[in-house]
Design a protein around this motif. Structure first.
Motif, PDB file in Angstrom:
ATOM      1  N   MET A 192      87.123  62.483 -18.645  1.00 42.28           N
ATOM      2  CA  MET A 192      87.559  63.787 -18.135  1.00 42.28           C
ATOM      3  C   MET A 192      89.061  63.740 -17.879  1.00 42.28           C
ATOM      4  N   TRP A 193      89.772  64.758 -18.388  1.00 45.48           N
ATOM      5  CA  TRP A 193      91.204  64.837 -18.144  1.00 45.48           C
ATOM      6  C   TRP A 193      91.459  65.250 -16.707  1.00 45.48           C
ATOM      7  N   HIS A 194      92.473  64.674 -16.122  1.00 48.11           N
ATOM      8  CA  HIS A 194      92.931  65.109 -14.797  1.00 48.11           C
ATOM      9  C   HIS A 194      94.434  65.314 -14.884  1.00 48.11           C
ATOM     10  N   TRP A 195      94.884  66.480 -14.508  1.00 45.19           N
ATOM     11  CA  TRP A 195      96.290  66.849 -14.672  1.00 45.19           C
ATOM     12  C   TRP A 195      96.758  67.501 -13.388  1.00 45.19           C
ATOM     13  N   ARG A 196      97.829  67.016 -12.854  1.00 44.89           N
ATOM     14  CA  ARG A 196      98.301  67.558 -11.598  1.00 44.89           C
ATOM     15  C   ARG A 196      98.961  68.910 -11.816  1.00 44.89           C
ATOM     16  N   ILE A 197      98.530  69.893 -11.048  1.00 46.17           N
ATOM     17  CA  ILE A 197      99.118  71.230 -11.087  1.00 46.17           C
ATOM     18  C   ILE A 197      99.843  71.463  -9.771  1.00 46.17           C
ATOM     19  N   TRP A 198     101.116  71.773  -9.844  1.00 46.69           N
ATOM     20  CA  TRP A 198     101.874  72.030  -8.624  1.00 46.69           C
ATOM     21  C   TRP A 198     101.812  73.503  -8.269  1.00 46.69           C
ATOM     22  N   SER A 199     101.295  73.808  -7.124  1.00 45.23           N
ATOM     23  CA  SER A 199     101.267  75.182  -6.640  1.00 45.23           C
ATOM     24  C   SER A 199     102.549  75.459  -5.865  1.00 45.23           C
ATOM     25  N   CYS A 200     103.030  76.675  -6.005  1.00 42.03           N
ATOM     26  CA  CYS A 200     104.264  77.045  -5.318  1.00 42.03           C
ATOM     27  C   CYS A 200     103.985  77.937  -4.119  1.00 42.03           C
ATOM     28  N   GLY A 201     102.727  77.894  -3.663  1.00 43.79           N
ATOM     29  CA  GLY A 201     102.368  78.635  -2.463  1.00 43.79           C
ATOM     30  C   GLY A 201     102.689  80.099  -2.603  1.00 43.79           C
TER      31      GLY A 201
ATOM     32  N   ARG B 125      96.360  79.885 -11.650  1.00 42.50           N
ATOM     33  CA  ARG B 125      95.693  78.620 -11.922  1.00 42.50           C
ATOM     34  C   ARG B 125      94.372  78.962 -12.591  1.00 42.50           C
ATOM     35  N   VAL B 126      94.283  78.699 -13.892  1.00 46.56           N
ATOM     36  CA  VAL B 126      93.084  79.062 -14.641  1.00 46.56           C
ATOM     37  C   VAL B 126      91.950  78.123 -14.251  1.00 46.56           C
ATOM     38  N   ARG B 127      90.845  78.695 -13.844  1.00 46.03           N
ATOM     39  CA  ARG B 127      89.647  77.923 -13.517  1.00 46.03           C
ATOM     40  C   ARG B 127      88.707  77.809 -14.701  1.00 46.03           C
ATOM     41  N   ALA B 128      88.602  78.880 -15.466  1.00 50.06           N
ATOM     42  CA  ALA B 128      87.719  78.899 -16.631  1.00 50.06           C
ATOM     43  C   ALA B 128      88.172  80.014 -17.556  1.00 50.06           C
ATOM     44  N   ALA B 129      87.784  79.902 -18.826  1.00 49.00           N
ATOM     45  CA  ALA B 129      88.114  80.946 -19.798  1.00 49.00           C
ATOM     46  C   ALA B 129      86.971  81.067 -20.793  1.00 49.00           C
ATOM     47  N   GLY B 130      86.516  82.296 -21.001  1.00 45.62           N
ATOM     48  CA  GLY B 130      85.479  82.529 -21.989  1.00 45.62           C
ATOM     49  C   GLY B 130      86.022  82.383 -23.404  1.00 45.62           C
ATOM     50  N   MET B 131      85.109  82.142 -24.333  1.00 43.26           N
ATOM     51  CA  MET B 131      85.466  82.047 -25.749  1.00 43.26           C
ATOM     52  C   MET B 131      84.579  83.018 -26.521  1.00 43.26           C
ATOM     53  N   CYS B 132      85.172  83.754 -27.456  1.00 46.99           N
ATOM     54  CA  CYS B 132      84.358  84.648 -28.281  1.00 46.99           C
ATOM     55  C   CYS B 132      84.901  84.658 -29.703  1.00 46.99           C
ATOM     56  N   ARG B 133      84.300  85.508 -30.540  1.00 48.72           N
ATOM     57  CA  ARG B 133      84.652  85.507 -31.956  1.00 48.72           C
ATOM     58  C   ARG B 133      86.123  85.827 -32.167  1.00 48.72           C
ATOM     59  N   THR B 134      86.723  86.576 -31.266  1.00 51.46           N
ATOM     60  CA  THR B 134      88.140  86.905 -31.404  1.00 51.46           C
ATOM     61  C   THR B 134      88.994  85.649 -31.439  1.00 51.46           C
ATOM     62  N   ASP B 135      88.629  84.632 -30.655  1.00 51.13           N
ATOM     63  CA  ASP B 135      89.402  83.388 -30.671  1.00 51.13           C
ATOM     64  C   ASP B 135      89.299  82.693 -32.035  1.00 51.13           C
TER      65      ASP B 135
ATOM     66  N   SER C 151      78.700  76.096 -20.424  1.00 55.31           N
ATOM     67  CA  SER C 151      80.045  75.648 -20.051  1.00 55.31           C
ATOM     68  C   SER C 151      80.412  74.346 -20.743  1.00 55.31           C
ATOM     69  N   TYR C 152      81.704  74.220 -21.071  1.00 50.74           N
ATOM     70  CA  TYR C 152      82.251  73.028 -21.726  1.00 50.74           C
ATOM     71  C   TYR C 152      83.544  72.638 -21.019  1.00 50.74           C
ATOM     72  N   PRO C 153      83.764  71.350 -20.756  1.00 50.49           N
ATOM     73  CA  PRO C 153      85.082  70.948 -20.250  1.00 50.49           C
ATOM     74  C   PRO C 153      86.145  71.161 -21.325  1.00 50.49           C
ATOM     75  N   LEU C 154      87.375  71.303 -20.893  1.00 47.54           N
ATOM     76  CA  LEU C 154      88.465  71.588 -21.829  1.00 47.54           C
ATOM     77  C   LEU C 154      88.496  70.611 -22.999  1.00 47.54           C
ATOM     78  N   GLU C 155      88.249  69.323 -22.736  1.00 49.80           N
ATOM     79  CA  GLU C 155      88.351  68.348 -23.820  1.00 49.80           C
ATOM     80  C   GLU C 155      87.264  68.524 -24.878  1.00 49.80           C
ATOM     81  N   ASP C 156      86.239  69.313 -24.577  1.00 50.01           N
ATOM     82  CA  ASP C 156      85.174  69.575 -25.551  1.00 50.01           C
ATOM     83  C   ASP C 156      85.304  70.955 -26.181  1.00 50.01           C
ATOM     84  N   ILE C 157      86.499  71.518 -26.199  1.00 50.06           N
ATOM     85  CA  ILE C 157      86.677  72.880 -26.701  1.00 50.06           C
ATOM     86  C   ILE C 157      86.304  73.000 -28.174  1.00 50.06           C
TER      87      ILE C 157
END
Length: 381
Positions: free
Chosen positions: A1-10, A50-60, A354-360
């Motif tokens: 599983m990828w882990h990537w630090r995201i800096w929030s600017c409050g 901060r994107v939590r999830a994104a759907g995928m459809c035929r348009t992609d 659902s799929y983790p990002l690395e399994d896109i």
């Protein structure tokens, strides 16, 4: 599983430097590659989420042939607002939001509140840039097509116009919300806003993918007496019956059209095609009832042409309507679908995997072959 630090600017409300972020890059060779991307500063009227999830459809999938590659795709995000710049209306830092289709906010149709008719909708969705030509994402110090649907949400951060955002409750699972902003909005909106199916009505839905099944569920909620699901996959047809279809017809059978005529000798008053198949159009025009309405949400390809005779429509005094984005205002249709879901009437979870990002790439493959109805990409923490 990828882990990537995201800096929030409050609660920062001003321009910022670029952010390194993990995302999926659509490649010229096909498929996606997980890469380190750079997301540039906000423009006025935008929010960084901060994107939590994104759907995928035929348009992609179709976007691989419609936008310049490499590109960052994704157009059905749910996430949390980290910062805003300028006038963002009622959107505030900390809001949980769904991100739906873009609109310019300045053309006459936007002024009338009919956002799905925005004159710049196509450019905002598929040009790979903001309206001013800028590209918010770079890769290896080179600009790439981004601002896809003005979000490019197959990445852990996205800069999005605040006018595309819909506030939602943080308690709602992100995979449920991410299924809604395009495909399910189109299917449900086609029923409520375009076909306007009402209690006791009769309708047929051609194609039982995510868009078609959303239409089936919405027709049931509307009280339609007869809902005919039409497809070539028996498993999808079985699911459609479980979700509200009263009839299911496999068009792979030799007598499919005869089955429909036997059940509905006067024809079907409302027909929605979600397949973009010329054969589906031809059948629809043969079985439509007098004074009926045939609506379609897609064509095989944006530049492909096929021939159907308007004589069937003329004889039956029927009409044909194109449907873009369900003829729906996202700030109305998305909360409505979530209300139905909370009441147990719109079981989105039956469609989602659902799929983790690395399994896109697995998600894209499963979607293409029909193994998964509605893939949702979950972003890393």
């Amino acid at each position: 599983m990828w882990h990537w630090r995201i800096w929030s600017c409050g609660g920062h409300h001003g321009p910022m430097t670029s952010h390194e972020v993990l995302g999926a890059l659509a490649l010229t060779t096909g498929g996606y590659s997980i890469e380190s991307l750079s997301l540039g500063p906000l423009q006025p009227g935008e929010a960084r989420i901060r994107v939590r999830a994104a759907g995928m459809c035929r348009t992609d999938a179709e976007a691989f042939h419609m936008v310049a590659l490499p590109a960052v795709l994704g157009h059905e995000a749910v996430g949390d607002v980290l910062e805003t710049l300028g006038d963002c209306g009622d959107i505030e830092v900390g809001d949980r939001v769904a991100v739906s289709y873009p609109s310019c906010g300045t053309c006459p149709e936007c002024g009338r509140g009919r956002l799905w008719l925005c004159e710049r909708n196509w450019a905002l969705s598929f040009d790979g840039t903001r309206l001013d030509g800028s590209k918010p994402i770079t890769w290896q110090n080179q600009e790439v097509s981004s601002a896809f649907f003005q979000q490019s949400s197959f990445a852990a951060l996205a800069n999005v116009p605040a006018r595309s955002l819909v506030k939602i409750g943080a308690h709602i699972p992100v995979d449920i919300v991410a299924a809604l902003p395009c495909g399910l909005l189109t299917g449900s909106g086609a029923v409520t806003n375009v076909l306007e199916i009402s209690e006791g009505g009769c309708c047929a839905i051609l194609g039982t993918g995510a868009v078609g099944l959303a239409a089936v569920m919405t027709a049931r909620i509307a009280g339609a007496a007869d809902i005919v699901a039409i497809d070539i996959h028996d498993d999808r047809l079985k699911l459609s019956r479980e979700l509200g279809a009263t009839h299911a017809v496999n068009v792979g059978s030799a007598d499919a059209e005869a089955q429909i005529r036997d059940q509905f000798p006067q024809g079907i008053s409302h027909i929605l095609d979600t397949t973009g198949s010329a054969q589906a159009w031809e059948m629809a025009l043969r079985v439509i009832g007098r004074g009926g309405t045939f609506a379609f949400v897609t064509t095989p390809e944006p530049v492909e042409m096929f021939t159907v005779s308007p004589f069937e429509l003329f004889l039956k005094v029927a009409s044909m309507k194109s449907v873009l984005l369900g003829g729906a205002n996202p700030r109305e249709q998305i909360p409505l679908m979530l209300q139905w879901w909370s009441q147990g009437q719109f079981p989105i979870e039956r469609l989602v995997r659902s799929y983790p990002l690395e399994d896109i790439n697995d998600a894209a493959s499963d979607s293409a072959c029909g193994r998964t109805i509605k893939p949702v990409i979950i972003m890393p923490d």
